[in-house]
Write a protein that holds these residues in place. Structure first.
Motif, PDB file in Angstrom:
ATOM      1  N   GLU A 391       0.845  -1.202   0.000  1.00  0.00           N
ATOM      2  CA  GLU A 391       0.000   0.000   0.000  1.00  0.00           C
ATOM      3  C   GLU A 391       0.878   1.248   0.000  1.00  0.00           C
ATOM      4  OE1 GLU A 391      -2.883   0.098   3.076  1.00  0.00           O
ATOM      5  OE2 GLU A 391      -3.905  -1.716   2.428  1.00  0.00           O
ATOM      6  N   THR A 392       1.283   1.646  -1.159  1.00  0.00           N
ATOM      7  CA  THR A 392       2.064   2.883  -1.308  1.00  0.00           C
ATOM      8  C   THR A 392       1.474   3.700  -2.441  1.00  0.00           C
ATOM      9  OG1 THR A 392       3.612   1.759  -2.782  1.00  0.00           O
ATOM     10  CG2 THR A 392       4.196   1.844  -0.447  1.00  0.00           C
ATOM     11  N   GLU A 393       1.635   4.996  -2.359  1.00  0.00           N
ATOM     12  CA  GLU A 393       1.125   5.884  -3.383  1.00  0.00           C
ATOM     13  C   GLU A 393       2.136   6.001  -4.523  1.00  0.00           C
ATOM     14  OE1 GLU A 393       0.438   9.487  -1.311  1.00  0.00           O
ATOM     15  OE2 GLU A 393      -1.242   8.701  -0.117  1.00  0.00           O
ATOM     16  N   THR A 394       1.747   6.739  -5.546  1.00  0.00           N
ATOM     17  CA  THR A 394       2.651   6.962  -6.679  1.00  0.00           C
ATOM     18  C   THR A 394       3.879   7.739  -6.213  1.00  0.00           C
ATOM     19  OG1 THR A 394       0.749   7.047  -8.155  1.00  0.00           O
ATOM     20  CG2 THR A 394       2.833   7.944  -8.987  1.00  0.00           C
ATOM     21  N   PRO A 395       5.093   7.249  -6.504  1.00  0.00           N
ATOM     22  CA  PRO A 395       6.299   7.952  -6.043  1.00  0.00           C
ATOM     23  C   PRO A 395       6.460   9.314  -6.704  1.00  0.00           C
ATOM     24  CG  PRO A 395       6.880   6.161  -7.528  1.00  0.00           C
ATOM     25  CD  PRO A 395       5.424   6.016  -7.250  1.00  0.00           C
ATOM     26  N   LEU A 396       6.971  10.256  -5.934  1.00  0.00           N
ATOM     27  CA  LEU A 396       7.208  11.622  -6.396  1.00  0.00           C
ATOM     28  C   LEU A 396       8.621  12.042  -6.007  1.00  0.00           C
ATOM     29  CD1 LEU A 396       3.836  13.220  -5.210  1.00  0.00           C
ATOM     30  CD2 LEU A 396       4.433  12.554  -7.567  1.00  0.00           C
ATOM     31  N   PRO A 397       9.162  13.097  -6.625  1.00  0.00           N
ATOM     32  CA  PRO A 397      10.488  13.588  -6.196  1.00  0.00           C
ATOM     33  C   PRO A 397      10.449  14.065  -4.745  1.00  0.00           C
ATOM     34  CG  PRO A 397       9.916  14.446  -8.357  1.00  0.00           C
ATOM     35  CD  PRO A 397       8.678  13.784  -7.834  1.00  0.00           C
ATOM     36  N   VAL A 398      11.429  13.619  -3.967  1.00  0.00           N
ATOM     37  CA  VAL A 398      11.520  13.970  -2.543  1.00  0.00           C
ATOM     38  C   VAL A 398      12.929  14.504  -2.281  1.00  0.00           C
ATOM     39  CG1 VAL A 398      11.388  13.146  -0.165  1.00  0.00           C
ATOM     40  CG2 VAL A 398       9.840  12.215  -1.907  1.00  0.00           C
ATOM     41  N   SER A 399      13.028  15.677  -1.676  1.00  0.00           N
ATOM     42  CA  SER A 399      14.319  16.249  -1.314  1.00  0.00           C
ATOM     43  C   SER A 399      14.778  15.652   0.009  1.00  0.00           C
ATOM     44  CB  SER A 399      14.213  17.769  -1.198  1.00  0.00           C
ATOM     45  OG  SER A 399      15.397  18.301  -0.650  1.00  0.00           O
ATOM     46  N   LEU A 400      15.817  14.844  -0.032  1.00  0.00           N
ATOM     47  CA  LEU A 400      16.342  14.263   1.207  1.00  0.00           C
ATOM     48  C   LEU A 400      16.955  15.329   2.098  1.00  0.00           C
ATOM     49  CD1 LEU A 400      17.986  10.890   0.090  1.00  0.00           C
ATOM     50  CD2 LEU A 400      15.740  11.283   1.096  1.00  0.00           C
ATOM     51  N   ASP A 401      17.519  16.368   1.501  1.00  0.00           N
ATOM     52  CA  ASP A 401      18.043  17.486   2.295  1.00  0.00           C
ATOM     53  C   ASP A 401      16.961  18.055   3.194  1.00  0.00           C
ATOM     54  OD1 ASP A 401      20.699  18.245   2.393  1.00  0.00           O
ATOM     55  OD2 ASP A 401      20.681  19.019   0.348  1.00  0.00           O
ATOM     56  N   GLN A 402      15.832  18.367   2.603  1.00  0.00           N
ATOM     57  CA  GLN A 402      14.735  18.938   3.364  1.00  0.00           C
ATOM     58  C   GLN A 402      14.200  17.949   4.390  1.00  0.00           C
ATOM     59  OE1 GLN A 402      11.549  20.407   0.925  1.00  0.00           O
ATOM     60  NE2 GLN A 402      10.144  20.650   2.642  1.00  0.00           N
ATOM     61  N   THR A 403      14.064  16.677   3.985  1.00  0.00           N
ATOM     62  CA  THR A 403      13.506  15.657   4.873  1.00  0.00           C
ATOM     63  C   THR A 403      14.367  15.486   6.113  1.00  0.00           C
ATOM     64  OG1 THR A 403      12.493  14.490   3.021  1.00  0.00           O
ATOM     65  CG2 THR A 403      12.835  13.231   5.029  1.00  0.00           C
ATOM     66  N   VAL A 404      15.682  15.327   5.937  1.00  0.00           N
ATOM     67  CA  VAL A 404      16.560  15.060   7.073  1.00  0.00           C
ATOM     68  C   VAL A 404      16.722  16.313   7.937  1.00  0.00           C
ATOM     69  CG1 VAL A 404      18.869  14.294   7.751  1.00  0.00           C
ATOM     70  CG2 VAL A 404      17.725  13.220   5.799  1.00  0.00           C
ATOM     71  N   THR A 418      21.130  15.070  24.811  1.00  0.00           N
ATOM     72  CA  THR A 418      22.213  14.063  24.760  1.00  0.00           C
ATOM     73  C   THR A 418      23.549  14.663  24.330  1.00  0.00           C
ATOM     74  OG1 THR A 418      21.571  13.513  22.498  1.00  0.00           O
ATOM     75  CG2 THR A 418      20.595  12.190  24.270  1.00  0.00           C
ATOM     76  N   GLN A 419      23.553  15.998  24.044  1.00  0.00           N
ATOM     77  CA  GLN A 419      24.765  16.674  23.561  1.00  0.00           C
ATOM     78  C   GLN A 419      25.290  16.013  22.278  1.00  0.00           C
ATOM     79  OE1 GLN A 419      27.561  16.747  26.815  1.00  0.00           O
ATOM     80  NE2 GLN A 419      26.394  18.287  27.969  1.00  0.00           N
ATOM     81  N   ALA A 420      24.332  15.620  21.427  1.00  0.00           N
ATOM     82  CA  ALA A 420      24.701  14.915  20.202  1.00  0.00           C
ATOM     83  C   ALA A 420      25.149  15.888  19.126  1.00  0.00           C
ATOM     84  CB  ALA A 420      23.516  14.101  19.702  1.00  0.00           C
ATOM     85  N   GLU A 421      26.003  15.368  18.248  1.00  0.00           N
ATOM     86  CA  GLU A 421      26.480  16.138  17.093  1.00  0.00           C
ATOM     87  C   GLU A 421      25.961  15.444  15.834  1.00  0.00           C
ATOM     88  OE1 GLU A 421      30.666  17.215  14.792  1.00  0.00           O
ATOM     89  OE2 GLU A 421      30.703  16.463  16.859  1.00  0.00           O
ATOM     90  N   LEU A 422      25.037  16.105  15.140  1.00  0.00           N
ATOM     91  CA  LEU A 422      24.453  15.552  13.924  1.00  0.00           C
ATOM     92  C   LEU A 422      24.938  16.352  12.735  1.00  0.00           C
ATOM     93  CD1 LEU A 422      22.522  13.731  12.342  1.00  0.00           C
ATOM     94  CD2 LEU A 422      20.643  15.282  12.960  1.00  0.00           C
ATOM     95  N   THR A 423      25.704  15.705  11.865  1.00  0.00           N
ATOM     96  CA  THR A 423      26.263  16.344  10.675  1.00  0.00           C
ATOM     97  C   THR A 423      25.556  15.798   9.446  1.00  0.00           C
ATOM     98  OG1 THR A 423      28.413  16.532  11.759  1.00  0.00           O
ATOM     99  CG2 THR A 423      28.351  16.797   9.363  1.00  0.00           C
ATOM    100  N   ILE A 424      25.019  16.688   8.609  1.00  0.00           N
ATOM    101  CA  ILE A 424      24.268  16.280   7.422  1.00  0.00           C
ATOM    102  C   ILE A 424      24.972  16.848   6.195  1.00  0.00           C
ATOM    103  CG2 ILE A 424      22.035  16.342   6.238  1.00  0.00           C
ATOM    104  CD1 ILE A 424      20.748  16.840   8.975  1.00  0.00           C
ATOM    105  N   GLY A 425      25.448  15.973   5.331  1.00  0.00           N
ATOM    106  CA  GLY A 425      26.096  16.399   4.096  1.00  0.00           C
ATOM    107  C   GLY A 425      25.067  16.708   3.028  1.00  0.00           C
ATOM    108  N   PRO A 426      25.500  17.143   1.873  1.00  0.00           N
ATOM    109  CA  PRO A 426      24.572  17.410   0.768  1.00  0.00           C
ATOM    110  C   PRO A 426      23.847  16.123   0.364  1.00  0.00           C
ATOM    111  CG  PRO A 426      26.736  18.355   0.321  1.00  0.00           C
ATOM    112  CD  PRO A 426      26.900  17.464   1.511  1.00  0.00           C
ATOM    113  N   LEU A 427      22.525  16.175   0.309  1.00  0.00           N
ATOM    114  CA  LEU A 427      21.713  15.013  -0.028  1.00  0.00           C
ATOM    115  C   LEU A 427      20.905  15.313  -1.282  1.00  0.00           C
ATOM    116  CD1 LEU A 427      20.392  14.036   3.535  1.00  0.00           C
ATOM    117  CD2 LEU A 427      22.390  13.142   2.331  1.00  0.00           C
ATOM    118  N   PRO A 428      20.743  14.351  -2.167  1.00  0.00           N
ATOM    119  CA  PRO A 428      20.068  14.600  -3.453  1.00  0.00           C
ATOM    120  C   PRO A 428      18.545  14.486  -3.339  1.00  0.00           C
ATOM    121  CG  PRO A 428      20.840  12.359  -3.403  1.00  0.00           C
ATOM    122  CD  PRO A 428      21.272  12.972  -2.096  1.00  0.00           C
ATOM    123  N   VAL A 429      17.901  14.631  -4.495  1.00  0.00           N
ATOM    124  CA  VAL A 429      16.454  14.412  -4.617  1.00  0.00           C
ATOM    125  C   VAL A 429      16.240  12.991  -5.126  1.00  0.00           C
ATOM    126  CG1 VAL A 429      14.329  15.148  -5.769  1.00  0.00           C
ATOM    127  CG2 VAL A 429      16.031  16.848  -5.070  1.00  0.00           C
TER     128      VAL A 429
END
Length: 543
Positions: A391-404, A418-429
């Protein structure tokens, strides 16, 4: 049950145990009658002026009878066989002494063949596969004939009825052709008679295909010097269009046609300078019958597998329907009372919590925690079930940058605590479903925050590398890591590697991650060093 399934399925209780109750004497009389008819056909054809050998069909029938009968009935069956042999010779006016000398060799051939067929397990497995059919021809159509022809030739030659080599070749060639022609069909029919269910012999395509096969055989034998290649072509067509029993029946009809034309002098073997060279002619005769039988067995196996696959598909469809009903029920009937429990437990804690004694406050807190955990578990189960059902809908472009980055904002309080360090690099669509991808990376980042030593600040790196239309997104942490022997258990639903009092969770998070990745046409893998951290790599299609 289809004929192919009946031919392929194991015989319950082995060869000696029949599903149908058989009295020994009627069973032996049936063999005697069938053996007599087959012997009459063989002896009549061999007695014609143009015949070069007795193509012996009778022993194949007896061999199948013995294979599917208890060994204690063997003497009675051999008596019926010998009586049928003698009766056929008397009816056709053949020398009784010659017939008597042939009985021991025929009996040895039948007993050895029946024993080999049972030892090979064919009476339990059936012959509806190419390998089993070839085993049947080897155990019942080649090895016993070597022994029977040798014994028969010795008895007849020492009695002055011919030259040893000529008798052996004639006996062996005729017996092999008869067994190759008759044994597979006799094995299926006698096995069905002994154990059931009975195969369907009269099929709509049987008569026209048999007429075409016989007609092509007659024309080829009458006008061509090498008829067997042309006679084989309609046999292959019959093997493709008919069930196993029908194809074997057409093969026997073609064999009898060739033997009859040889007996009438229409099919004349090529000129030879030595008697032993006739063996190549008979070898071509037998070889022309085998490919169609093997093809029929292969298609019977394929049809049985297809029927089994259809049955499994139907069962899975019913199971999915039940799962779908559960999802519908759980999404409303279970969620509603759980929401009520959690909401009112929270209201009680906020409005009346101060008025309760310490024990009451503790109990109310446990109720709220348990309800919240149960609701989370239910949500995960529902997501997992919907993914399993596709049960999934029709796939669409999703920006992983925005999502993460949205996930980082949502987890800001926890990251700070938790004093965590979260580093996010450039992620594609990527091409997919935003809500599912958000759930996937939320589970991975939440796990990275959760599975940490108490004296270590979390460090999480999210990076991406694109290649070949896909992107591999890596979520790396410096947590407790995973033992190598436990990596294979990570994606099993409800499987936990740690006690609940050590780390919270229901064991569905990574299973959901795997299902989401696979639903997008990708996958997920993991590598880890215990005590140093883990790396989860998610493969997703680029937009």
């Amino acid at each position: 049950m289809s004929e192919q399934q009946a031919a392929a399925q194991p015989r319950p209780g082995g060869a000696g145990t029949a599903r149908r109750t058989r009295a020994p004497w009627p069973w032996a009389l049936a063999l005697g009658l069938c053996y007599t008819l087959a012997a009459l056909v063989s002896l009549y054809l061999s007695g014609q002026p143009g015949s070069m050998a007795a193509i012996w069909y009778a022993n194949a029938l007896a061999m199948a009878w013995v294979a599917f009968s208890p060994w204690r009935q063997a003497p009675l069956l051999l008596l019926a066989m010998a009586t049928g042999n003698a009766l056929a010779n008397v009816l056709l006016g053949i020398d009784p002494l010659q017939a008597l000398l042939c009985v021991p060799a025929n009996a040895t051939e039948v007993l050895l063949g029946g024993w080999l067929l049972r030892r090979a397990g064919l009476t339990q497995t059936g012959i509806a596969t190419p390998g089993r059919l070839l085993a049947l021809l080897a155990c019942g159509g080649l090895l016993p004939q070597l022994v029977g022809a040798t014994l028969g030739a010795l008895l007849l030659a020492t009695s002055g009825m011919g030259v040893l080599g000529d008798i052996w070749l004639t006996w062996f060639a005729g017996s092999v052709i008869g067994s190759v022609s008759m044994l597979p069909l006799a094995f299926v029919l006698v096995g069905a008679w002994a154990h059931g269910p009975s195969p369907q012999l009269l099929q709509g395509r049987l008569l026209p295909l048999a007429m075409v096969s016989v007609g092509v055989t007659v024309l080829s034998a009458a006008y061509l010097t090498s008829p067997f290649v042309y006679a084989m072509m309609p046999l292959l067509m019959a093997a493709m269009l008919l069930p196993l029993t029908g194809a074997l029946l057409v093969t026997l009809a073609v064999s009898i046609t060739i033997a009859s034309m040889q007996a009438l002098g229409i099919l004349v073997p090529p000129p030879v300078t030595h008697h032993w060279q006739q063996g190549f002619f008979y070898l071509a005769f037998a070889a022309a019958l085998v490919p169609a039988q093997v093809l029929a067995a292969a298609l019977a196996e394929l049809r049985a597998s297809h029927a089994q696959l259809e049955q499994t598909t139907t069962e899975l469809k019913h199971a999915n329907e039940g799962l779908e009903q559960f999802v519908r029920m759980a999404s409303h009937d279970l969620r509603e009372p759980l929401n009520t429990v959690v909401q009112f437990a929270g209201l009680l804690a906020s409005d009346l919590g101060d008025t309760l004694p310490p024990s009451g406050q503790r109990y109310l807190k446990l109720v709220h925690q348990a309800g919240t955990r149960m609701r989370t578990l239910l949500d995960d189960v529902l997501r997992f079930a919907r993914l399993k059902m596709g049960e999934t809908e029709t796939p669409l472009p999703v920006s992983l940058d925005q999502t993460v980055n949205e996930l980082r904002d949502a987890l800001a309080a926890r990251l700070q605590a938790t004093q965590a360090e979260l580093t996010i690099g450039p992620l594609p669509v990527v091409l997919g479903h935003a809500s599912l991808l958000s759930l996937l990376f939320q589970n991975l980042i939440a796990n990275a925050l959760k599975f940490m030593p108490p004296d270590r600040a979390p460090r999480i790196d999210v990076t991406a590398q694109a290649a070949g239309g896909f992107v591999c997104v890596t979520v790396a942490d410096n947590g407790i890591g995973i033992d190598a022997q436990d990596i294979g258990k990570l994606f099993q639903p409800f499987h936990r590697l740690h006690l609940r009092r050590e780390y919270e969770g229901n064991g569905l998070g990574l299973s959901l991650c795997q299902q989401i990745a696979q639903a997008h046409g990708g996958g997920i893998s993991v590598s880890s060093v215990p005590g140093e951290g883990s790396r989860f790599v998610v493969k997703l299609p680029l937009a």
